[in-house]
Design a protein around this motif. Sequence first.
Motif, PDB file in Angstrom:
ATOM      1  N   SER A 130      18.478  17.735 -13.744  1.00  0.00           N
ATOM      2  CA  SER A 130      17.588  18.851 -14.081  1.00  0.00           C
ATOM      3  C   SER A 130      16.213  18.353 -14.512  1.00  0.00           C
ATOM      4  O   SER A 130      15.193  18.965 -14.178  1.00  0.00           O
ATOM      5  CB  SER A 130      18.207  19.726 -15.172  1.00  0.00           C
ATOM      6  OG  SER A 130      18.447  18.992 -16.353  1.00  0.00           O
ATOM      7  N   GLU A 131      16.168  17.235 -15.237  1.00  0.00           N
ATOM      8  CA  GLU A 131      14.867  16.682 -15.624  1.00  0.00           C
ATOM      9  C   GLU A 131      14.100  16.195 -14.392  1.00  0.00           C
ATOM     10  O   GLU A 131      12.899  16.431 -14.262  1.00  0.00           O
ATOM     11  CB  GLU A 131      15.032  15.529 -16.614  1.00  0.00           C
ATOM     12  CG  GLU A 131      13.694  14.951 -17.055  1.00  0.00           C
ATOM     13  CD  GLU A 131      13.817  13.796 -18.031  1.00  0.00           C
ATOM     14  OE1 GLU A 131      12.966  12.873 -17.943  1.00  0.00           O
ATOM     15  OE2 GLU A 131      14.729  13.797 -18.864  1.00  0.00           O
ATOM     16  N   ASP A 159      19.095  25.943 -17.606  1.00  0.00           N
ATOM     17  CA  ASP A 159      18.172  26.767 -16.824  1.00  0.00           C
ATOM     18  C   ASP A 159      18.312  28.227 -17.262  1.00  0.00           C
ATOM     19  O   ASP A 159      19.249  28.924 -16.880  1.00  0.00           O
ATOM     20  CB  ASP A 159      18.481  26.628 -15.332  1.00  0.00           C
ATOM     21  CG  ASP A 159      17.391  27.234 -14.462  1.00  0.00           C
ATOM     22  OD1 ASP A 159      16.635  28.084 -14.963  1.00  0.00           O
ATOM     23  OD2 ASP A 159      17.308  26.859 -13.272  1.00  0.00           O
ATOM     24  N   LEU A 160      17.351  28.667 -18.070  1.00  0.00           N
ATOM     25  CA  LEU A 160      17.403  30.020 -18.615  1.00  0.00           C
ATOM     26  C   LEU A 160      17.063  31.083 -17.577  1.00  0.00           C
ATOM     27  O   LEU A 160      17.225  32.285 -17.843  1.00  0.00           O
ATOM     28  CB  LEU A 160      16.465  30.135 -19.817  1.00  0.00           C
ATOM     29  CG  LEU A 160      16.839  29.229 -20.998  1.00  0.00           C
ATOM     30  CD1 LEU A 160      15.755  29.255 -22.060  1.00  0.00           C
ATOM     31  CD2 LEU A 160      18.181  29.638 -21.593  1.00  0.00           C
ATOM     32  N   ASN A 161      16.600  30.671 -16.412  1.00  0.00           N
ATOM     33  CA  ASN A 161      16.387  31.622 -15.320  1.00  0.00           C
ATOM     34  C   ASN A 161      17.692  31.977 -14.619  1.00  0.00           C
ATOM     35  O   ASN A 161      17.779  32.978 -13.902  1.00  0.00           O
ATOM     36  CB  ASN A 161      15.403  31.056 -14.295  1.00  0.00           C
ATOM     37  CG  ASN A 161      14.003  30.910 -14.856  1.00  0.00           C
ATOM     38  OD1 ASN A 161      13.534  31.789 -15.575  1.00  0.00           O
ATOM     39  ND2 ASN A 161      13.346  29.803 -14.552  1.00  0.00           N
ATOM     40  N   ILE A 162      18.697  31.138 -14.829  1.00  0.00           N
ATOM     41  CA  ILE A 162      20.006  31.372 -14.209  1.00  0.00           C
ATOM     42  C   ILE A 162      20.979  31.982 -15.212  1.00  0.00           C
ATOM     43  O   ILE A 162      21.639  32.985 -14.933  1.00  0.00           O
ATOM     44  CB  ILE A 162      20.581  30.052 -13.657  1.00  0.00           C
ATOM     45  CG1 ILE A 162      19.715  29.534 -12.504  1.00  0.00           C
ATOM     46  CG2 ILE A 162      22.030  30.247 -13.197  1.00  0.00           C
ATOM     47  CD1 ILE A 162      20.165  28.195 -11.959  1.00  0.00           C
ATOM     48  N   GLN A 171      25.329  27.491 -22.213  1.00  0.00           N
ATOM     49  CA  GLN A 171      25.243  28.507 -21.159  1.00  0.00           C
ATOM     50  C   GLN A 171      25.879  29.821 -21.612  1.00  0.00           C
ATOM     51  O   GLN A 171      25.366  30.905 -21.311  1.00  0.00           O
ATOM     52  CB  GLN A 171      25.908  27.978 -19.889  1.00  0.00           C
ATOM     53  CG  GLN A 171      25.129  26.834 -19.244  1.00  0.00           C
ATOM     54  CD  GLN A 171      25.961  26.022 -18.267  1.00  0.00           C
ATOM     55  OE1 GLN A 171      27.178  26.212 -18.159  1.00  0.00           O
ATOM     56  NE2 GLN A 171      25.328  25.102 -17.564  1.00  0.00           N
ATOM     57  N   SER A 172      26.978  29.737 -22.350  1.00  0.00           N
ATOM     58  CA  SER A 172      27.616  30.945 -22.868  1.00  0.00           C
ATOM     59  C   SER A 172      26.697  31.657 -23.853  1.00  0.00           C
ATOM     60  O   SER A 172      26.565  32.890 -23.816  1.00  0.00           O
ATOM     61  CB  SER A 172      28.940  30.586 -23.562  1.00  0.00           C
ATOM     62  OG  SER A 172      29.843  30.013 -22.654  1.00  0.00           O
ATOM     63  N   MET A 173      26.053  30.894 -24.731  1.00  0.00           N
ATOM     64  CA  MET A 173      25.129  31.478 -25.695  1.00  0.00           C
ATOM     65  C   MET A 173      23.968  32.156 -24.980  1.00  0.00           C
ATOM     66  O   MET A 173      23.517  33.235 -25.368  1.00  0.00           O
ATOM     67  CB  MET A 173      24.636  30.403 -26.656  1.00  0.00           C
ATOM     68  CG  MET A 173      25.738  29.843 -27.553  1.00  0.00           C
ATOM     69  SD  MET A 173      25.267  28.338 -28.452  1.00  0.00           S
ATOM     70  CE  MET A 173      24.109  29.009 -29.652  1.00  0.00           C
ATOM     71  N   ALA A 174      23.483  31.531 -23.903  1.00  0.00           N
ATOM     72  CA  ALA A 174      22.383  32.121 -23.137  1.00  0.00           C
ATOM     73  C   ALA A 174      22.809  33.411 -22.447  1.00  0.00           C
ATOM     74  O   ALA A 174      21.974  34.279 -22.171  1.00  0.00           O
ATOM     75  CB  ALA A 174      21.866  31.118 -22.104  1.00  0.00           C
ATOM     76  N   GLN A 206      17.478  30.355 -26.151  1.00  0.00           N
ATOM     77  CA  GLN A 206      16.156  30.595 -25.586  1.00  0.00           C
ATOM     78  C   GLN A 206      15.097  29.711 -26.230  1.00  0.00           C
ATOM     79  O   GLN A 206      14.214  29.175 -25.552  1.00  0.00           O
ATOM     80  CB  GLN A 206      15.774  32.070 -25.770  1.00  0.00           C
ATOM     81  CG  GLN A 206      16.578  33.047 -24.935  1.00  0.00           C
ATOM     82  CD  GLN A 206      16.219  33.005 -23.459  1.00  0.00           C
ATOM     83  OE1 GLN A 206      15.061  32.819 -23.101  1.00  0.00           O
ATOM     84  NE2 GLN A 206      17.210  33.168 -22.598  1.00  0.00           N
ATOM     85  N   GLU A 207      15.167  29.557 -27.534  1.00  0.00           N
ATOM     86  CA  GLU A 207      14.108  28.863 -28.267  1.00  0.00           C
ATOM     87  C   GLU A 207      14.240  27.344 -28.230  1.00  0.00           C
ATOM     88  O   GLU A 207      13.227  26.639 -28.221  1.00  0.00           O
ATOM     89  CB  GLU A 207      14.108  29.331 -29.729  1.00  0.00           C
ATOM     90  CG  GLU A 207      13.709  30.789 -29.902  1.00  0.00           C
ATOM     91  CD  GLU A 207      13.984  31.308 -31.302  1.00  0.00           C
ATOM     92  OE1 GLU A 207      14.427  30.503 -32.164  1.00  0.00           O
ATOM     93  OE2 GLU A 207      13.786  32.521 -31.539  1.00  0.00           O
ATOM     94  N   ARG A 208      15.479  26.831 -28.186  1.00  0.00           N
ATOM     95  CA  ARG A 208      15.661  25.385 -28.383  1.00  0.00           C
ATOM     96  C   ARG A 208      16.287  24.657 -27.201  1.00  0.00           C
ATOM     97  O   ARG A 208      16.153  23.435 -27.105  1.00  0.00           O
ATOM     98  CB  ARG A 208      16.532  25.142 -29.614  1.00  0.00           C
ATOM     99  CG  ARG A 208      15.899  25.545 -30.938  1.00  0.00           C
ATOM    100  CD  ARG A 208      16.883  25.383 -32.086  1.00  0.00           C
ATOM    101  NE  ARG A 208      17.535  24.083 -32.076  1.00  0.00           N
ATOM    102  CZ  ARG A 208      18.670  23.805 -32.732  1.00  0.00           C
ATOM    103  NH1 ARG A 208      19.275  24.758 -33.421  1.00  0.00           N
ATOM    104  NH2 ARG A 208      19.198  22.599 -32.680  1.00  0.00           N
ATOM    105  N   PHE A 209      16.970  25.366 -26.324  1.00  0.00           N
ATOM    106  CA  PHE A 209      17.795  24.658 -25.345  1.00  0.00           C
ATOM    107  C   PHE A 209      17.499  25.030 -23.896  1.00  0.00           C
ATOM    108  O   PHE A 209      18.387  24.973 -23.045  1.00  0.00           O
ATOM    109  CB  PHE A 209      19.273  24.879 -25.661  1.00  0.00           C
ATOM    110  CG  PHE A 209      19.689  24.301 -26.988  1.00  0.00           C
ATOM    111  CD1 PHE A 209      19.833  22.936 -27.145  1.00  0.00           C
ATOM    112  CD2 PHE A 209      19.887  25.128 -28.077  1.00  0.00           C
ATOM    113  CE1 PHE A 209      20.195  22.389 -28.364  1.00  0.00           C
ATOM    114  CE2 PHE A 209      20.251  24.606 -29.314  1.00  0.00           C
ATOM    115  CZ  PHE A 209      20.403  23.229 -29.461  1.00  0.00           C
ATOM    116  N   GLY A 210      16.261  25.381 -23.608  1.00  0.00           N
ATOM    117  CA  GLY A 210      15.861  25.613 -22.227  1.00  0.00           C
ATOM    118  C   GLY A 210      15.374  24.331 -21.580  1.00  0.00           C
ATOM    119  O   GLY A 210      14.880  23.411 -22.248  1.00  0.00           O
TER     120      GLY A 210
END
Length: 363
Positions: free
Chosen positions: A24-25, A166-169, A279-282, A342-346
């Motif tokens: 991802s990076e 990936d917060l878009n997914i 991912q669950s939290m997102a 959203q704030e820390r793990f995107g």
Amino acid sequence: MQNLTILHTASTCHNSAQEYRILSEIKAMLDRDHKIGLFTPFQTPLYENAIKMGIDVFTGDIHKNNYRRMKTAYDWLKRYRVDIVNCHDTRDHWLFSISRLRLRKQCQLLRTLHGPAPLSRAPYNYLLYRYGTSQIIATNEQMHQSLINRNRLPEGKICTIPNGIDLNIYERGNQLRARNAVNMPVNVSLIGVTVGSDQEIDYETLLDSITQLPEEFFLVIIGDSLTLPQIKEHTQSLGLDHRVHFAGQTENILPWLQALDLYILPATLETPLPMTLLQSMACEVPVISTPADSISDVIEDGETGILFPPHDSQALTLAIETLFRNSKLYRNLASRGYQVAQERFGITAMVDTTEALYEKLLA
């Protein structure tokens, strides 16, 4: 920022979270017009997935420390100009660090530590990390503090950059549509857990807890691992066949997460932080876990999730019942977990911080 030439190296790639972070990076940095390469042994899962993504992959036998492997790293650094070398495993770290020193290369060499095991306190390790490494990236705060307090490494040489998703997914979806997509009943309370080759869970505690819950609670086990036969055997011995569904390995976990009412991670102390927790939290699914390893960096008990003592099925059952009886608590945990993700793990936050670090080292 100037366009950089960056090489990532990985001799083994121990866990799925590590592979996810590397790929991802690389993808995000390529989107920012940096030139990226990956050095990894041929036909590893990391190699195959990188090829599918169109990443420039260099192969070499770097999974052992000896002269021939040293020459592989030495010849690569001698041939190519690179600004940053980011090593992700012990063997490639040694090989590229020593080759860089021998060649007197001006590139910056970093080591990203993925855990979960603490770094050995052997004297040669201290020399490698203290003098042969430009910067150490810890993926969680617990690891960061261990490097300072246990390994006596300078605080200024270490920074924490958590893994990103990936917060878009990964986002909240329509639960009814998701349950239909994965063929799960809509009139049950659905609990989910993931298993993998690198993720050992305390399945006995989890299954024992399910036996203490009303019949409306169902469990879905997503993924595959060497312990799956034992999990299935224990499920049968408890008479839970009708309440436990084995989803198997899936390339798209999103509909499964969106179908859940609750995600549980009964982690052992040796388990690295799985991406599925984030991912669950997102997806705004509340989470329950043990405070193993770096999980307490993510879950604040009673605020962003619930933590329960390892191997305590009664405590787990109580946590589940409390959550489902208290709708306000349920909504608050889901909402706060979503905010933290959203704030820390995107991925964007992860790459922004990493890119700024590269720029600082090259200034």
